[in-house]
Design a protein around this motif. Sequence first.
Motif, short mmCIF file in Angstrom:
data_model
loop_
_atom_site.label_atom_id
_atom_site.label_comp_id
_atom_site.label_asym_id
_atom_site.label_seq_id
_atom_site.Cartn_x
_atom_site.Cartn_y
_atom_site.Cartn_z
N UNK A 274 1.52 -3.69 -0.85
CA UNK A 274 0.66 -4.11 -1.75
C UNK A 274 -0.70 -4.52 -0.75
N UNK A 275 -0.65 -3.79 0.25
CA UNK A 275 -1.82 -4.08 1.27
C UNK A 275 -3.00 -3.34 0.71
N UNK A 276 -4.24 -4.16 0.80
CA UNK A 276 -5.57 -3.15 0.41
C UNK A 276 -6.42 -3.68 1.71
N UNK A 277 -6.95 -2.47 2.20
CA UNK A 277 -7.78 -2.75 3.44
C UNK A 277 -8.24 -1.33 4.05
N UNK A 278 -8.44 -1.54 5.56
CA UNK A 278 -8.62 -0.10 6.29
C UNK A 278 -7.86 0.03 7.38
N UNK A 279 -7.42 1.26 7.68
CA UNK A 279 -6.53 1.50 8.84
C UNK A 279 -7.78 1.99 10.20
N UNK A 280 -7.70 1.13 11.08
CA UNK A 280 -8.71 1.24 11.93
C UNK A 280 -8.05 1.52 13.24
N UNK A 281 -8.90 2.58 14.33
CA UNK A 281 -8.48 3.11 15.40
C UNK A 281 -9.57 2.95 16.50
N UNK A 282 -9.34 2.49 17.78
CA UNK A 282 -10.33 2.70 18.69
C UNK A 282 -9.79 3.25 20.11
N UNK A 283 -10.85 3.75 20.61
CA UNK A 283 -10.18 4.43 22.10
C UNK A 283 -10.09 3.50 22.98
N UNK A 284 -10.46 2.13 22.87
CA UNK A 284 -10.37 0.97 23.75
C UNK A 284 -9.13 0.04 23.52
N UNK A 285 -8.41 0.51 22.63
CA UNK A 285 -7.32 -0.55 22.24
C UNK A 285 -6.14 -0.38 23.27
N UNK A 286 -5.95 -1.46 23.88
CA UNK A 286 -5.01 -1.54 25.04
C UNK A 286 -3.64 -1.11 24.46
N UNK A 287 -3.21 -0.77 23.13
CA UNK A 287 -1.82 -0.53 22.74
C UNK A 287 -1.78 1.23 22.83
N UNK A 288 -2.93 1.83 22.81
CA UNK A 288 -2.86 3.22 22.82
C UNK A 288 -2.03 3.63 24.09
N UNK B 191 -0.67 5.92 0.37
CA UNK B 191 0.05 4.58 0.92
C UNK B 191 1.47 4.45 0.40
N UNK B 192 1.87 5.05 -0.72
CA UNK B 192 3.19 5.08 -1.63
C UNK B 192 4.11 5.64 -0.58
N UNK B 193 3.98 6.81 0.00
CA UNK B 193 4.75 7.63 0.88
C UNK B 193 4.69 7.17 2.46
N UNK C 287 20.26 17.20 -8.41
CA UNK C 287 19.47 15.84 -9.14
C UNK C 287 18.19 16.03 -8.58
N UNK C 288 17.17 15.29 -9.40
CA UNK C 288 15.79 15.36 -8.90
C UNK C 288 15.72 14.52 -7.90
N UNK C 289 14.50 14.87 -6.94
CA UNK C 289 14.24 13.83 -5.91
C UNK C 289 13.21 12.98 -6.34
N UNK C 290 12.63 12.03 -5.45
CA UNK C 290 11.84 11.06 -5.95
C UNK C 290 10.20 11.57 -6.19
N UNK C 291 9.66 11.12 -7.28
CA UNK C 291 8.12 11.28 -7.75
C UNK C 291 7.46 10.10 -6.70
N UNK C 292 6.72 10.70 -5.71
CA UNK C 292 6.28 9.72 -4.52
C UNK C 292 5.18 8.94 -5.56
N UNK C 293 4.57 9.53 -6.42
CA UNK C 293 3.69 8.33 -7.50
C UNK C 293 4.55 7.20 -7.88
#
Length: 276
Positions: free
Chosen positions: A99-113, A91-93, A249-255
Motif C-alpha cells: 500500500x506504499x506510495x512514494x519514490x524509490x531512491x538511489x545514491x552512489x554515496x549510500x553507505x549501504x551500497x 509494485x504488485x509483482x 491450472x492457471x497461474x496468477x494474474x499479477x494485476x
Amino acid sequence: MIQSNYIKIFTTAAYHTFFDNGKCNCLHFTPNNKTDKIFKKFGFKTNHISNGFDLYSNTKSSLSDLLHYISTTTGQDYFEFNIRCSNPNFILFTTLPINWIGTVNYSSQDPKNLNNEGKIVLNQTLENKPASSHFGHLKVYFEDILKEQHTANSILFEINFTARATQWQYYFINKNAVQLNNPSITQKENIQFDGPQQVTIQTGESALLFTSNKTYITLSEKPKYKFDLINSSVSNQNNAKPKVIIKGLPCPDVSRIGIIENSDQNEVASPMYIYL
C-alpha cells in the motif's frame, strides 16, 4: 573531419527476478532538468540499453578536470536521473510495501551500497511522496565516479528488485455440476495446497477454495509451476490413477492481488477463479 573523444564513464543497469532473463526493461532513466543542461553544455551523451543506460563524455581534458570545473561553475557535484516505470503492475509483482506510495531512491554515496571491483549494487531507499510524478531518482556523485575509475576498468551501478511471493488461492465455482469426489491439487516441489474449503465469493456464488497456506510462491513472468485439479478418491486398487479434472491450472494474474485478513504484515494473495 570532426574527431570524437567519447569515453564511457559508467553504466546503470536494473535487474529483477520476476523476468525470465533477469533484466528489468520497464524502468527508464532520464537526466533531470539541471543535469540535462550540464549534459548539453559539456558534451555528455547517454546510450540507452535494454535495462538501463551508458553515460559517455566527450572531452579533450581529463575527466577529473572536467568534473571539477562543472562542480565549481554550476555548484552541483552529482548527476541526477529521474526513473520512470512503464509497467503499471510493477509494485504488485515486486517486493515493495503493497500500500506504499512514494519514490524509490538511489545514491552512489549510500553507505549501504555493496562494491565489488567497480560493480556497485545500489541500496534502495523508499521515500513517502504521494504527489511524485516519478517512480524514483538516482544520484551519482562526481567523487564516486573518480574514485571508482582508479580501481576498476569499468563502473557499473546495479539496481536489483526481487519478485513478490504470494499465497496462491484457487476458487472453483462448479456451475455445471461437475462430479467432484474428494478433489485436490497435485503437489509440486514441496508445494501442497490446503482444502477444499466451502466459501462464498463476492458474487454470492459458492466456491471450493484451495490455498497454498503458509507456502508463498514466487511470482514470475513465465509460469514455473504447473498444478492439476484431480479427483483423489479413486480406489488405489489395481494401481488406478486419480482422475484429472483440469490439467494445467492457471497461474496468477499479477494485476489481481488480495490482502490476507488478520495478518499483521499485510500478506499478499493471488486469487484465481475457475468455473467448472
